[in-house]
Scaffold this motif. Structure first.
Motif, mmCIF file in Angstrom:
data_model
loop_
_atom_site.group_PDB
_atom_site.id
_atom_site.type_symbol
_atom_site.label_atom_id
_atom_site.label_comp_id
_atom_site.label_asym_id
_atom_site.label_seq_id
_atom_site.Cartn_x
_atom_site.Cartn_y
_atom_site.Cartn_z
ATOM 1 N N GLN A 58 62.499 50.906 50.482
ATOM 2 C CA GLN A 58 61.707 52.442 51.234
ATOM 3 C C GLN A 58 62.437 53.380 52.138
ATOM 4 N N LEU A 59 63.651 52.673 52.765
ATOM 5 C CA LEU A 59 63.949 53.406 54.056
ATOM 6 C C LEU A 59 65.354 54.086 53.346
ATOM 7 N N ALA A 60 65.589 54.180 51.693
ATOM 8 C CA ALA A 60 65.931 55.085 51.671
ATOM 9 C C ALA A 60 66.332 56.205 51.590
ATOM 10 N N GLY A 61 66.682 57.059 51.530
ATOM 11 C CA GLY A 61 66.198 58.293 51.924
ATOM 12 C C GLY A 61 66.547 58.899 49.712
ATOM 13 N N LYS A 62 65.641 60.151 49.579
ATOM 14 C CA LYS A 62 65.522 60.118 47.858
ATOM 15 C C LYS A 62 66.362 60.545 47.561
ATOM 16 N N GLY A 108 74.098 70.187 54.158
ATOM 17 C CA GLY A 108 73.221 69.447 54.757
ATOM 18 C C GLY A 108 73.611 68.984 56.438
ATOM 19 N N ALA A 109 72.485 67.873 57.130
ATOM 20 C CA ALA A 109 72.964 67.413 58.033
ATOM 21 C C ALA A 109 73.293 66.212 57.669
ATOM 22 N N TYR A 110 74.373 65.173 57.404
ATOM 23 C CA TYR A 110 74.294 64.318 57.267
ATOM 24 C C TYR A 110 75.690 63.294 58.537
ATOM 25 N N ALA A 111 75.236 62.155 58.529
ATOM 26 C CA ALA A 111 75.676 61.487 59.289
ATOM 27 C C ALA A 111 76.041 60.164 59.064
ATOM 28 N N LEU A 112 77.755 59.615 59.268
ATOM 29 C CA LEU A 112 77.990 58.453 58.245
ATOM 30 C C LEU A 112 78.844 57.565 59.641
ATOM 31 N N LEU A 113 77.998 56.708 59.646
ATOM 32 C CA LEU A 113 78.457 54.941 60.603
ATOM 33 C C LEU A 113 78.890 54.499 59.644
ATOM 34 N N LEU A 114 80.219 53.879 60.655
ATOM 35 C CA LEU A 114 81.246 52.416 60.558
ATOM 36 C C LEU A 114 81.423 51.596 60.601
ATOM 37 N N TYR A 115 80.904 50.638 60.663
ATOM 38 C CA TYR A 115 81.268 49.202 61.159
ATOM 39 C C TYR A 115 82.151 48.532 60.663
ATOM 40 N N THR A 130 75.599 55.651 55.163
ATOM 41 C CA THR A 130 75.654 57.508 55.089
ATOM 42 C C THR A 130 74.370 57.390 55.001
ATOM 43 N N LEU A 131 74.026 58.791 56.175
ATOM 44 C CA LEU A 131 72.180 58.379 55.710
ATOM 45 C C LEU A 131 72.285 60.852 56.316
ATOM 46 N N GLU A 132 70.822 60.842 55.273
ATOM 47 C CA GLU A 132 70.213 62.505 55.175
ATOM 48 C C GLU A 132 69.445 62.929 56.027
ATOM 49 N N ARG A 133 69.440 63.649 56.938
ATOM 50 C CA ARG A 133 68.657 64.200 57.886
ATOM 51 C C ARG A 133 67.810 65.148 56.637
ATOM 52 N N GLU A 134 66.468 64.339 56.454
ATOM 53 C CA GLU A 134 65.357 64.800 55.505
ATOM 54 C C GLU A 134 64.098 65.742 55.836
ATOM 55 N N TRP A 139 66.717 60.456 59.075
ATOM 56 C CA TRP A 139 67.685 60.047 59.396
ATOM 57 C C TRP A 139 67.246 59.268 57.746
ATOM 58 N N ARG A 140 67.356 58.911 57.116
ATOM 59 C CA ARG A 140 67.447 58.416 55.758
ATOM 60 C C ARG A 140 68.469 58.090 55.289
ATOM 61 N N VAL A 141 69.238 56.324 55.017
ATOM 62 C CA VAL A 141 70.033 56.241 54.337
ATOM 63 C C VAL A 141 70.003 57.056 52.456
ATOM 64 N N ILE A 142 71.647 56.958 52.657
ATOM 65 C CA ILE A 142 72.081 57.560 51.213
ATOM 66 C C ILE A 142 73.272 56.633 50.130
ATOM 67 N N GLY A 143 74.042 56.242 51.063
ATOM 68 C CA GLY A 143 75.039 56.034 50.874
ATOM 69 C C GLY A 143 75.240 53.889 51.646
ATOM 70 N N TYR A 144 75.348 53.790 51.146
ATOM 71 C CA TYR A 144 76.415 52.056 51.654
ATOM 72 C C TYR A 144 76.664 51.080 51.087
ATOM 73 N N PHE A 145 78.351 51.157 51.333
ATOM 74 C CA PHE A 145 78.873 50.678 51.122
ATOM 75 C C PHE A 145 79.851 49.713 52.216
ATOM 76 N N ILE A 146 80.607 48.905 51.204
ATOM 77 C CA ILE A 146 81.307 47.574 52.206
ATOM 78 C C ILE A 146 82.473 47.851 50.947
ATOM 79 N N ARG A 147 83.669 47.890 52.017
ATOM 80 C CA ARG A 147 85.028 47.969 52.254
ATOM 81 C C ARG A 147 85.237 46.241 52.920
#
Length: 147
Positions: A58-62, A108-115, A130-134, A139-147
């Motif tokens: 529900q918190l994720a982007g379209k 678009g408007a994207y934010a990439l956060l690294l933890y 990875t978030l996109e400003r809708e 801002w909503r999450v459009i990508g989640y990756f774990i390495r």
């Protein structure tokens, strides 16, 4: 004369301390875009940490919600996160903004956060959110990756 020089030096020291304190606060302040993106990522991560796929969906982007049902997302999230165990520690390493990146659907408007994250069963992981400003400005999450 000696007394007045000492007072001038004391006033100068107090003034310099005041400037340093004001400058320190200004340097620590974030712009509203950074704050909003980090808060959205944090809310998403809290739900993933609880293995709450429905809330994180529900918190994720379209883009995510159009590509996967909440049941598909929940199953995928559960399969990735549960084996890692609970979060022991998470530190934000960077927040970057861009209008395009490899894999982006369009400009678009994207934010990439690294933890840097330590899980109970994996001590040195990197999470990328990875978030996109809708269009509504959120801002909503459009990508989640774990390495």
């Amino acid at each position: 004369m000696i007394f007045s020089v000492a007072i001038v030096r004391l006033r100068l020291a107090v003034a310099l301390l005041g400037f340093a304190l004001l400058g320190g606060n200004a340097a620590q302040a974030q712009d509203s875009r950074t704050t909003a993106a980090q808060q959205a990522a944090r809310a998403f991560l809290v739900s993933t940490d609880r293995d709450d796929g429905k809330t994180s969906w529900q918190l994720a982007g379209k883009q995510v919600r159009n590509a996967l049902t909440d049941a598909q997302w929940t199953e995928a999230l559960h399969g990735v996160r549960v084996p890692l165990g609970s979060v022991v520690e998470r530190a934000l390493l960077s927040t970057k903004f861009t209008t395009n990146f490899a894999g982006a659907a369009a400009e678009g408007a994207y934010a990439l956060l690294l933890y840097r994250t330590s899980f109970a069963n994996r001590t040195d992981a990197r999470e990328t959110v990875t978030l996109e400003r809708e269009p509504d400005g959120e801002w909503r999450v459009i990508g989640y990756f774990i390495r």
